[in-house]
Design a protein around this motif. Structure first.
Motif, PDB file in Angstrom:
ATOM      1  N   ASP A  26     -22.024  53.285   7.727  1.00  0.00           N
ATOM      2  CA  ASP A  26     -21.100  53.314   8.858  1.00  0.00           C
ATOM      3  C   ASP A  26     -20.032  54.384   8.667  1.00  0.00           C
ATOM      4  O   ASP A  26     -18.827  54.123   8.675  1.00  0.00           O
ATOM      5  CB  ASP A  26     -20.458  51.941   9.068  1.00  0.00           C
ATOM      6  CG  ASP A  26     -19.831  51.392   7.797  1.00  0.00           C
ATOM      7  OD1 ASP A  26     -20.116  51.939   6.710  1.00  0.00           O
ATOM      8  OD2 ASP A  26     -19.054  50.421   7.888  1.00  0.00           O
ATOM      9  N   PHE A  27     -20.451  55.629   8.465  1.00  0.00           N
ATOM     10  CA  PHE A  27     -19.538  56.765   8.316  1.00  0.00           C
ATOM     11  C   PHE A  27     -19.816  57.769   9.425  1.00  0.00           C
ATOM     12  O   PHE A  27     -20.936  57.841   9.963  1.00  0.00           O
ATOM     13  CB  PHE A  27     -19.736  57.447   6.955  1.00  0.00           C
ATOM     14  CG  PHE A  27     -19.502  56.541   5.766  1.00  0.00           C
ATOM     15  CD1 PHE A  27     -18.223  56.121   5.437  1.00  0.00           C
ATOM     16  CD2 PHE A  27     -20.573  56.100   4.997  1.00  0.00           C
ATOM     17  CE1 PHE A  27     -18.014  55.292   4.343  1.00  0.00           C
ATOM     18  CE2 PHE A  27     -20.375  55.276   3.907  1.00  0.00           C
ATOM     19  CZ  PHE A  27     -19.084  54.863   3.573  1.00  0.00           C
ATOM     20  N   ASP A  28     -18.807  58.534   9.769  1.00  0.00           N
ATOM     21  CA  ASP A  28     -18.979  59.563  10.785  1.00  0.00           C
ATOM     22  C   ASP A  28     -19.355  60.905  10.164  1.00  0.00           C
ATOM     23  O   ASP A  28     -19.117  61.959  10.750  1.00  0.00           O
ATOM     24  CB  ASP A  28     -17.701  59.715  11.616  1.00  0.00           C
ATOM     25  CG  ASP A  28     -16.482  60.040  10.763  1.00  0.00           C
ATOM     26  OD1 ASP A  28     -16.633  60.097   9.516  1.00  0.00           O
ATOM     27  OD2 ASP A  28     -15.390  60.232  11.319  1.00  0.00           O
ATOM     28  N   PHE A  29     -19.951  60.855   8.980  1.00  0.00           N
ATOM     29  CA  PHE A  29     -20.424  62.062   8.302  1.00  0.00           C
ATOM     30  C   PHE A  29     -21.697  61.703   7.537  1.00  0.00           C
ATOM     31  O   PHE A  29     -21.976  60.520   7.297  1.00  0.00           O
ATOM     32  CB  PHE A  29     -19.371  62.625   7.345  1.00  0.00           C
ATOM     33  CG  PHE A  29     -18.857  61.629   6.343  1.00  0.00           C
ATOM     34  CD1 PHE A  29     -19.530  61.392   5.134  1.00  0.00           C
ATOM     35  CD2 PHE A  29     -17.704  60.887   6.594  1.00  0.00           C
ATOM     36  CE1 PHE A  29     -19.068  60.464   4.219  1.00  0.00           C
ATOM     37  CE2 PHE A  29     -17.237  59.965   5.668  1.00  0.00           C
ATOM     38  CZ  PHE A  29     -17.914  59.739   4.482  1.00  0.00           C
ATOM     39  N   ARG A  38     -12.530  60.389   0.009  1.00  0.00           N
ATOM     40  CA  ARG A  38     -11.603  59.252  -0.085  1.00  0.00           C
ATOM     41  C   ARG A  38     -12.050  58.099   0.814  1.00  0.00           C
ATOM     42  O   ARG A  38     -11.981  56.929   0.442  1.00  0.00           O
ATOM     43  CB  ARG A  38     -10.191  59.696   0.273  1.00  0.00           C
ATOM     44  CG  ARG A  38      -9.604  60.728  -0.683  1.00  0.00           C
ATOM     45  CD  ARG A  38      -8.203  61.134  -0.251  1.00  0.00           C
ATOM     46  NE  ARG A  38      -7.711  62.249  -1.030  1.00  0.00           N
ATOM     47  CZ  ARG A  38      -7.134  62.144  -2.229  1.00  0.00           C
ATOM     48  NH1 ARG A  38      -6.991  60.937  -2.773  1.00  0.00           N
ATOM     49  NH2 ARG A  38      -6.709  63.222  -2.870  1.00  0.00           N
ATOM     50  N   GLU A  39     -12.501  58.429   2.020  1.00  0.00           N
ATOM     51  CA  GLU A  39     -12.975  57.398   2.944  1.00  0.00           C
ATOM     52  C   GLU A  39     -14.198  56.682   2.378  1.00  0.00           C
ATOM     53  O   GLU A  39     -14.312  55.453   2.474  1.00  0.00           O
ATOM     54  CB  GLU A  39     -13.313  58.049   4.294  1.00  0.00           C
ATOM     55  CG  GLU A  39     -13.779  57.052   5.349  1.00  0.00           C
ATOM     56  CD  GLU A  39     -14.118  57.741   6.667  1.00  0.00           C
ATOM     57  OE1 GLU A  39     -14.776  57.083   7.519  1.00  0.00           O
ATOM     58  OE2 GLU A  39     -13.766  58.931   6.837  1.00  0.00           O
ATOM     59  N   LEU A  40     -15.090  57.426   1.769  1.00  0.00           N
ATOM     60  CA  LEU A  40     -16.281  56.831   1.173  1.00  0.00           C
ATOM     61  C   LEU A  40     -15.914  55.886   0.032  1.00  0.00           C
ATOM     62  O   LEU A  40     -16.414  54.755  -0.045  1.00  0.00           O
ATOM     63  CB  LEU A  40     -17.205  57.939   0.669  1.00  0.00           C
ATOM     64  CG  LEU A  40     -18.412  57.503  -0.165  1.00  0.00           C
ATOM     65  CD1 LEU A  40     -19.378  56.683   0.676  1.00  0.00           C
ATOM     66  CD2 LEU A  40     -19.108  58.706  -0.778  1.00  0.00           C
ATOM     67  N   LEU A  41     -15.011  56.318  -0.869  1.00  0.00           N
ATOM     68  CA  LEU A  41     -14.619  55.481  -2.002  1.00  0.00           C
ATOM     69  C   LEU A  41     -13.841  54.244  -1.546  1.00  0.00           C
ATOM     70  O   LEU A  41     -13.974  53.173  -2.150  1.00  0.00           O
ATOM     71  CB  LEU A  41     -13.784  56.297  -2.992  1.00  0.00           C
ATOM     72  CG  LEU A  41     -14.518  57.452  -3.685  1.00  0.00           C
ATOM     73  CD1 LEU A  41     -13.591  58.150  -4.676  1.00  0.00           C
ATOM     74  CD2 LEU A  41     -15.779  56.964  -4.384  1.00  0.00           C
ATOM     75  N   ASP A  42     -13.051  54.369  -0.502  1.00  0.00           N
ATOM     76  CA  ASP A  42     -12.344  53.197   0.028  1.00  0.00           C
ATOM     77  C   ASP A  42     -13.335  52.143   0.515  1.00  0.00           C
ATOM     78  O   ASP A  42     -13.188  50.945   0.238  1.00  0.00           O
ATOM     79  CB  ASP A  42     -11.421  53.610   1.181  1.00  0.00           C
ATOM     80  CG  ASP A  42     -10.107  54.197   0.698  1.00  0.00           C
ATOM     81  OD1 ASP A  42      -9.737  53.934  -0.482  1.00  0.00           O
ATOM     82  OD2 ASP A  42      -9.450  54.929   1.460  1.00  0.00           O
ATOM     83  N   ALA A  43     -14.358  52.574   1.244  1.00  0.00           N
ATOM     84  CA  ALA A  43     -15.338  51.640   1.792  1.00  0.00           C
ATOM     85  C   ALA A  43     -16.163  50.992   0.678  1.00  0.00           C
ATOM     86  O   ALA A  43     -16.391  49.773   0.680  1.00  0.00           O
ATOM     87  CB  ALA A  43     -16.246  52.365   2.784  1.00  0.00           C
TER      88      ALA A  43
END
Length: 277
Positions: free
Chosen positions: A3-6, A42-47
């Motif tokens: 569920d990422f926009d990348f 950072r967004e990936l590691l947060d998730a």
């Protein structure tokens, strides 16, 4: 987790460490946060950190994108579009006990701080692939690691794949398996003299037992008028002069002192009789 926009693969390919049949492993440090892609890392590691927190029932995530990694590293398992797991490691200074009757020992092992495989992809060999990649990259063995609050799933994983079972419970909740002590003692540098008694060389032995040469005693002389110096020795004494003389003993010094005192007294009386004093 997708569920990422990348595209996860496009983000992590620059940090790819190893390729696999269905998944790859990337190794992240603080350099991964630099540049335009840093925000997505950072967004990936947060998730992933939040997923690990929920799976282990923790009150706070161990892995977060806003935290600087410093001396820690994060290994990420992924395929083209999916993030499949994370493994966070770093060195820690620990005080642990080897047994109930032994005191605390200070050690500084590399520690497993967070280990998580996304639900729905567990029991498919992904966890073993991720863990093995970390071991090869760090150059360590499973028994030489410390484990921070390992979950029951991680304890079972280590028992199944590496035969790690026995450990002493610690007050800091780190697990150091009993095999840690044998693995660290066996990794001794080549040529090391640790634990060996160093024997002195032959020259060192000689320096310790060689007798010290003392200076020869020097005769005491009061003055020329009392003991006139002779320029030559009698012919009968020439052979004796060439022989090595023994050091004078205590009685010789006593007799010499008495003679000196007697000669001094006679000289004093003679001087008084001649009116010189």
């Amino acid at each position: 987790m997708d569920d990422f926009d990348f595209v996860v693969g496009r983000l992590l390919d620059p940090f790819r460490l190893e390729d696999g049949a269905t998944a790859h492993v990337a190794r992240l440090d603080d350099g991964a946060f630099v540049g335009s892609s840093g925000r997505h890392v950072r967004e990936l590691l947060d998730a992933m950190g939040e997923g690990s927190r929920r799976a282990q029932g923790l009150g706070k995530a161990v892995t977060a994108g806003w935290q600087p990694l410093s001396s820690n590293r994060i290994y990420v398992l992924y395929n083209h579009r999916l993030a499949l797991g994370i493994l966070k490691v770093g060195p820690k200074r620990l005080f642990v006990s080897r047994g109930e009757k032994e005191g605390l020992v200070e050690i500084s092992p590399l520690c497993c701080l967070d280990f998580y495989v996304v639900e729905g992809h567990q029991r498919g060999g992904y966890g073993r692939q991720l863990f093995d990649s970390m071991l090869r990259s760090e150059g360590v063995e499973p028994q030489s690691l410390g484990y921070d609050r390992p979950s029951p799933k991680l304890i079972g994983f280590l028992r199944k794949h590496f035969g790690l079972v026995q450990y002493q419970p610690q007050a800091n909740h780190f697990v150091v398996f009993d095999k840690y002590w044998s693995s660290t003692s066996s990794r001794r540098p080549s040529g090391s003299t640790w634990g060996q008694r160093i024997q002195p060389t032959p020259s060192q032995h000689c320096a310790q037992v060689w007798p010290v040469k003392l200076p020869a005693p020097v005769p005491y002389r009061l003055g020329a008028e009392d003991f006139p110096m002779k320029t030559s020795a009698p012919a009968s004494m020439a052979s004796l002069a060439r022989r090595p003389q023994a050091a004078p003993g205590r009685r010789s010094f006593q007799r010499a002192g008495s003679a000196i005192a007697s000669n001094s007294s006679l000289s004093l009386v003679a001087a008084m009789a001649q009116g010189r004093l």
